[in-house]
Write a protein that holds these residues in place. Structure first.
Motif: not given
Length: 251
Positions: A158-166, A176-185, A229-236, A241-243
């Protein structure tokens, strides 16, 4: 002519990673498929991707050590250069270890292995590949629903995944300035070969039913759909976000 997109999926030889790779192939991606130990299973996924009409490269990588992580990074970079691929669109960090050892049972070696595979590998792979990514690229981390639920027998995991969320929401601000999004599932109980031993029992089924608002376990394809979905243009416009994809566990 529509540009072909390329994605890297770690831990792609089985379970959730396999489902993600196949779904991304169906979405039109060519794939780099990471595996650790089982090349036979990785090649099965490769053949499935190719049967869909997409290209796939299989890459071995042991994320339990610094040397293994660095070797993988060098190999994926070389493949990008040799294949004359300018950039990756999507990187999915799925590979990792879990443990059912509790607070007083995890030793130094297991602690290090969990953090190496679950945190250090995603961090340094992202750091090394960021300049090889498209300006509208996607980074998708596989976290876990245990980050919001107290499971003492899974504390270090759980600690490792908490680190991933952070890392997810902090790096979203950085990139963000590069236009790259990063999200977790954050999956809940998912029916895979790694959970089959306990999930495919009467007690396991009852536990899964009691935890989920939907009264069932999830399927790998249901996690893959969210990654798709997160890899698609619909999630631009979704980043940092931690989904939660736990089926409403412990609501």
């Amino acid at each position: 002519m529509k540009k072909t997109k390329y994605a890297l999926v770690t831990g792609a030889s089985r379970g959730i990673g396999k489902a993600i790779a196949i779904q991304l192939a169906n979405d039109g991606f060519n794939l780099f498929l990471h595996y650790n130990q089982n090349i036979e299973k990785a090649n099965v996924v490769k053949k499935k991707v190719e049967s869909i009409g997409r290209q796939a490269e299989v890459i071995q990588g042991d994320f339990n050590s610094n040397e293994g992580i660095e070797k993988f990074i060098i190999e994926i970079k070389n493949l990008l250069i040799q294949s004359e691929i300018i950039s990756l669109h999507t990187v999915v960090h799925n590979a990792g270890h879990a443990t059912s050892n509790g607070f007083g049972e995890v030793g130094y070696n297991e602690f290090d292995q969990l953090f190496n595979a679950n945190v250090k590998a995603p961090y340094f792979i992202t750091q090394s590949l960021i300049n090889h990514m498209e300006s509208n690229g996607r980074i998708i981390n596989l976290s876990s629903g245990v980050t919001r639920i107290a499971f003492p027998h899974m504390m270090v995991y759980s600690m490792t995944k908490g680190a991933i969320n952070t890392m997810t929401f902090t790096l979203a601000k950085e990139l963000g300035e590069k236009g790259i999004t990063i999200n977790s599932v954050m999956p809940g109980i998912i029916d895979t070969d790694s959970t089959a031993n306990w999930l495919h029992t009467d007690e396991g089924q009852e536990n899964a039913k009691n935890m989920s608002a939907l009264k069932r376990e999830g399927q790998p394809e249901e996690i893959a759909n969210v990654v798709s979905f997160l890899a698609s243009e619909k999630a631009s416009f979704i980043t940092g976000h931690n989904m939660d994809v736990t089926g409403g566990s412990h609501l």
